[in-house]
Design a protein around this motif. Structure first.
Motif, PDB file in Angstrom:
ATOM      1  N   CYS A  41       4.130  86.387  70.265  1.00  0.00           N
ATOM      2  CA  CYS A  41       3.422  85.393  69.442  1.00  0.00           C
ATOM      3  C   CYS A  41       2.767  86.059  68.237  1.00  0.00           C
ATOM      4  O   CYS A  41       2.769  85.499  67.130  1.00  0.00           O
ATOM      5  N   HIS A  42       2.206  87.238  68.446  1.00  0.00           N
ATOM      6  CA  HIS A  42       1.591  87.971  67.324  1.00  0.00           C
ATOM      7  C   HIS A  42       2.655  88.329  66.295  1.00  0.00           C
ATOM      8  O   HIS A  42       2.421  88.236  65.080  1.00  0.00           O
ATOM      9  N   ALA A  45       3.431  85.254  64.308  1.00  0.00           N
ATOM     10  CA  ALA A  45       2.334  84.925  63.390  1.00  0.00           C
ATOM     11  C   ALA A  45       2.383  85.802  62.149  1.00  0.00           C
ATOM     12  O   ALA A  45       2.163  85.341  61.028  1.00  0.00           O
ATOM     13  N   ARG A  56       1.032  80.427  60.606  1.00  0.00           N
ATOM     14  CA  ARG A  56       0.264  81.560  61.123  1.00  0.00           C
ATOM     15  C   ARG A  56      -0.873  81.081  62.022  1.00  0.00           C
ATOM     16  O   ARG A  56      -1.130  81.649  63.091  1.00  0.00           O
ATOM     17  N   ARG A  57      -1.566  80.020  61.574  1.00  0.00           N
ATOM     18  CA  ARG A  57      -2.696  79.522  62.368  1.00  0.00           C
ATOM     19  C   ARG A  57      -2.229  79.041  63.738  1.00  0.00           C
ATOM     20  O   ARG A  57      -2.876  79.304  64.760  1.00  0.00           O
ATOM     21  N   TRP A  59       0.488  79.973  65.506  1.00  0.00           N
ATOM     22  CA  TRP A  59       0.928  81.048  66.397  1.00  0.00           C
ATOM     23  C   TRP A  59      -0.209  82.005  66.741  1.00  0.00           C
ATOM     24  O   TRP A  59      -0.159  82.683  67.764  1.00  0.00           O
ATOM     25  N   ARG A  60      -1.224  82.046  65.904  1.00  0.00           N
ATOM     26  CA  ARG A  60      -2.417  82.796  66.311  1.00  0.00           C
ATOM     27  C   ARG A  60      -3.127  82.091  67.464  1.00  0.00           C
ATOM     28  O   ARG A  60      -3.657  82.747  68.385  1.00  0.00           O
ATOM     29  N   THR A  63      -1.267  82.953  70.418  1.00  0.00           N
ATOM     30  CA  THR A  63      -1.619  84.316  70.842  1.00  0.00           C
ATOM     31  C   THR A  63      -2.938  84.309  71.617  1.00  0.00           C
ATOM     32  O   THR A  63      -3.079  84.983  72.645  1.00  0.00           O
TER      33      THR A  63
END
Length: 618
Positions: A41-42, A45, A56-57, A59-60, A63
Motif C-alpha cells: 500500500c505504501h 501511495a 495518495r490520500r 492509499w495512505r 496503509t
C-alpha cells in the motif's frame, strides 16, 4: 514477497487439512499478510505521484488500516505463542482490527465522487438500492442461521460482522459506480472478494464451530488474508503498465445493478414465502423489498423530473436554434455579398443566393463549375499563386481582387476573402466571401486614367511619361530613344480660327502620332502643342525612321470643322542607353529647339555639341 506469501498459505493449508497444525502457523501467515499489505500500500501511495493527491490520500489510509491490522494480529500471535490454548480472538486484537476496518471504510466513504447535483443524487440512490438488496440477503441468511441459537453474543457478533461487510461493500460499490475510484477494477474485484469472505465468516461465526471441520475453516480464514495482501500488488501492476489506469471513466447514462437488485430481492421474498411462510427472515425480506421499491421509485421520479427539465430545455434550445437559423437564412438570402463553400479543387458545394444576383448563376450552381474556370485568364496566375498559401495550414486566410465571369459573358470585379476551413467538420471546405466592387473598380480606373492622361487628346500626360521614363531607367542595359515634337505656328492657328479649332487640330495630331508608333511605345502630350514619344529598345536608325514617318504624317493638311489646316512640326531625336533616359529627354528637347532655330520643319538628332550650345548662358 507476494509469491512467498502465497506459497506459505498453500503449505499451511495442506498442513491444516491433514490436521497437523496449531494456531501459531495460522496467525503467523495472517501477520505476514498484514506486513505485506502495508508495504505494498505504501508503494502504491508513492506511485500515485504529486499529480494524484486523492489517490495518495486513499492509499495512505489503506496503509494506516494495514498498520492497525498488523499490530492487532501481532498481539494475537504473542498470545497464542504464550498460550496455544488461548481463545481464537483477543479483545485487543479485535479492537485494533475494528479500528483498521473503520479507517479503510472511512477512506472509501469520504473519497470524492465527482459530478454535481442530480447526477450525484442518482449515484447515491443506485448505490443505496444495491446495498439494501445486499442487506436483505445478509439479514435473511443471518437470521436463518443464528435465530434460535443460544447466546446473544453470537447474534451480536454476526450482526456486527454483517454490518461491517455492508459498509465496506457500500463504500466499494459507491466508488466503482462513480467512475472516480482511486483503484482499478481488477484491484477492486480482489479486494472486494477479500472483504466479502471476511464479512461472511464474521457473520457465520456462531454457526461454523458446529460443523466439525476446524482445519478447513482455518484454510478458509487464510484466503481473505492472502487476497487482501494481493490487492495493492494488483493495483501497482495496473498503474505501472497502464498510465491512464486511474483516469476518470465516463459514467454510463444508467446502471443495471439497481434493477437486478430489485429482481433478486423480489425472488428471494417469493421463494421464502412459498417455503417458510411469514417468519422473521420473511418479514426482513418484505421490509427490504419495500425499501428498495421506495428507492427505485425515488430514482425514477428524479429521472422523470430530470427528463421533463431536459425536454423543456431542449425545446427552448431548439426554438432558439430555429430562430437563429431563420435569422441566418434571412440574412443570407438578402445579403449582397456572395458566400461560397468549395472543395479543395474549387468545386462549389454551397453558394448563397447572392451568387445568382451578382453573377447570374441560378441554383444548383452546377453551371458555375470550378471557381478557377470563372476567373479572368489575366487573374488566374494571381489566384493560383494565392491558393498554396491558403492550403498551407488550417484556418489560413487570403484576400484578392480579381475579375469573375458573369453568366452573360461580361466580367465583374470581386473583392474576395478566402478562409481554409477544410479541418472544420461543420464546414469541410474553403469559404469564399466576395463583394461586387465593379463600380468602385471602374471609378478607380477612370480616376487613375484621368490622372495619367491628357483630357483632350487621351494621350499620356507628362506625369505618366516621366514615370515611364524612370521605369525604363531602372531596368538598365538596353537602348532607347526619345522624340520631342512641337507643332509649328500653332499659336497663329489658335488666334485665327479659335481655340475650338486649335483643340480639334491637337486631337487630329495625336491620332496621327499614335498611328505611327508601336504598341510598346508611349506617346504623350507634354503641354500646349508639345508632344513626346518614348521608344524602348529602339536603335538610333529606328528613331530616325519614326521621325521621318511622323514628319510626313504631319505634313498632310488636317481638316477641322471645315477648315483645311496645314501643320508642320519640329522634331528632336535623342538615342542612348537606358541609364541615360532622363538626360535623353533633355537632349531631344534641345534637338527640337535646334530645328526651330534652323527654320522649322523636319527633325534633328541631338549631339553633345548641340546640348552644350543650348546649355550655355546667353
Amino acid at each position: 514477497m507476494l509469491l512467498a506469501q502465497i506459497a506459505a498459505a498453500v503449505l499451511g493449508s495442506v498442513w491444516y487439512l491433514v490436521g497437523g497444525a496449531g494456531p501459531v502457523p495460522f496467525w503467523s501467515i495472517v501477520l505476514a499478510s498484514d506486513v505485506l499489505f502495508v508495504v505494498l500500500c505504501h508503494r502504491v501511495a508513492v506511485l500515485g505521484g504529486p499529480e494524484a493527491p486523492l489517490v495518495r490520500r486513499f492509499w495512505r489510509a489503506m496503509t494506516g488500516g494495514g498498520c492497525l491490522f498488523t499490530i492487532g494480529d501481532l498481539t494475537q500471535v504473542a498470545a497464542v505463542v504464550h498460550d496455544p490454548r488461548a481463545g481464537p480472538v483477543g479483545t485487543t486484537q479485535s479492537s485494533l482490527v475494528a479500528a483498521g476496518v473503520l479507517c479503510i471504510i472511512s477512506a472509501m466513504l469520504t473519497h470524492p465522487l465527482g459530478g454535481q447535483g442530480t447526477e450525484r443524487k442518482r449515484l447515491w440512490l443506485d448505490a443505496g438500492t444495491v446495498m439494501t438488496s445486499v442487506a436483505v440477503f445478509a439479514w435473511y441468511f443471518l437470521v436463518s442461521g443464528t435465530l434460535g441459537r443460544p447466546g446473544s453474543a453470537s447474534v451480536v457478533a454476526a450482526v456486527t460482522g454483517s454490518a461491517v461487510m455492508l459498509m465496506a461493500a457500500f463504500g466499494l460499490l459507491k466508488l466503482i459506480l462513480s467512475g472516480t475510484a482511486p483503484f482499478t477494477l481488477p484491484a477492486a474485484v480482489v479486494g472486494g472478494t477479500s472483504a466479502l469472505v471476511i464479512g461472511l465468516l464474521t457473520a457465520l461465526t456462531p454457526v461454523l464451530p458446529d460443523t466439525g471441520y476446524h482445519g478447513l475453516l482455518l484454510v478458509i480464514r487464510m484466503l481473505p488474508s492472502v487476497l487482501f495482501a494481493a490487492t495493492p500488488r494488483v493495483q501497482e501492476i495496473q498503474m505501472r503498465t497502464r498510465p491512464d489506469a486511474l483516469a476518470p471513466r465516463p459514467r454510463q447514462p444508467y446502471s443495471r445493478l439497481p434493477y437486478l437488485a430489485v429482481g433478486a430481492t423480489q425472488a428471494l421474498l417469493i421463494q421464502d414465502m412459498l417455503r417458510h411462510g411469514h417468519g422473521p427472515a420473511t418479514w426482513g425480506a418484505m421490509f427490504g423489498a419495500a425499501a428498495i421499491t421506495a428507492l427505485v421509485l425515488t430514482r425514477q421520479l428524479l429521472a422523470f423530473h430530470d427528463n421533463a427539465r431536459l425536454v423543456t430545455t431542449l425545446d427552448d434550445s431548439l426554438l432558439r436554434l430555429r430562430r437563429q437559423e431563420e435569422r441566418f437564412r434571412s440574412l443570407v438570402q438578402h445579403a449582397s455579398d456572395i458566400t461560397v463553400v468549395a472543395a479543395e479543387d474549387g468545386t462549389i458545394g454551397y453558394a448563397s443566393p447572392a451568387l445568382e444576383r451578382v453573377l447570374g448563376f441560378p441554383p444548383p450552381y452546377r453551371s458555375a463549375g470550378s471557381l478557377v474556370e470563372q476567373v479572368h485568364r489575366d487573374d488566374q496566375d494571381a489566384y493560383r499563386t494565392l491558393h498554396p498559401r491558403l492550403m498551407s495550414r488550417p484556418g489560413a486566410s487570403v484576400s484578392i481582387q480579381l475579375r469573375v465571369r458573369h453568366l452573360d459573358g461580361s466580367w465583374r470585379w470581386l473583392d474576395v476573402i478566402a478562409v481554409n476551413l477544410l479541418h472544420d467538420p461543420s464546414v469541410g471546405g474553403v469559404v469564399y466571401n466576395a463583394r461586387d466592387v465593379t463600380e468602385a473598380r471602374q471609378l478607380q480606373d477612370r480616376l487613375q486614367y484621368e490622372a495619367t492622361h491628357d483630357a483632350l487628346t487621351r494621350l499620356a500626360n507628362r506625369a505618366l511619361f516621366d514615370e515611364r521614363v524612370r521605369a525604363v531607367d531602372e531596368l538598365g542595359g538596353e537602348r532607347l530613344a526619345i522624340l520631342v515634337i512641337d507643332l509649328d505656328d500653332f499659336k497663329k492657328i489658335n488666334d485665327s480660327y479659335g481655340h475650338a479649332v486649335g483643340d480639334g487640330l491637337l486631337v487630329a495630331v495625336a491620332d496621327r502620332l499614335r498611328s505611327c508608333v508601336r504598341p510598346t511605345d508611349t506617346v504623350a502630350r507634354l503641354g500646349g502643342d508639345e508632344f513626346a514619344v518614348l521608344l524602348p529598345g529602339a536603335a538610333p536608325e529606328q528613331a530616325c525612321a519614326l521621325a521621318d514617318r511622323m514628319a510626313l504624317a504631319l505634313a498632310v493638311p488636317v481638316g477641322v470643322e471645315g477648315f483645311q489646316l496645314a501643320v508642320g512640326a519640329s522634331i528632336g531625336v535623342a538615342s542612348g542607353g537606358r541609364e541615360q533616359a532622363e538626360r535623353l529627354l533633355r537632349d531631344a528637347d534641345a534637338a527640337m529647339y535646334a530645328v526651330k532655330h534652323g527654320g522649322k520643319g523636319g527633325y534633328s538628332v541631338t549631339s553633345p555639341a548641340i546640348w552644350e550650345q543650348m546649355s550655355a548662358p546667353d
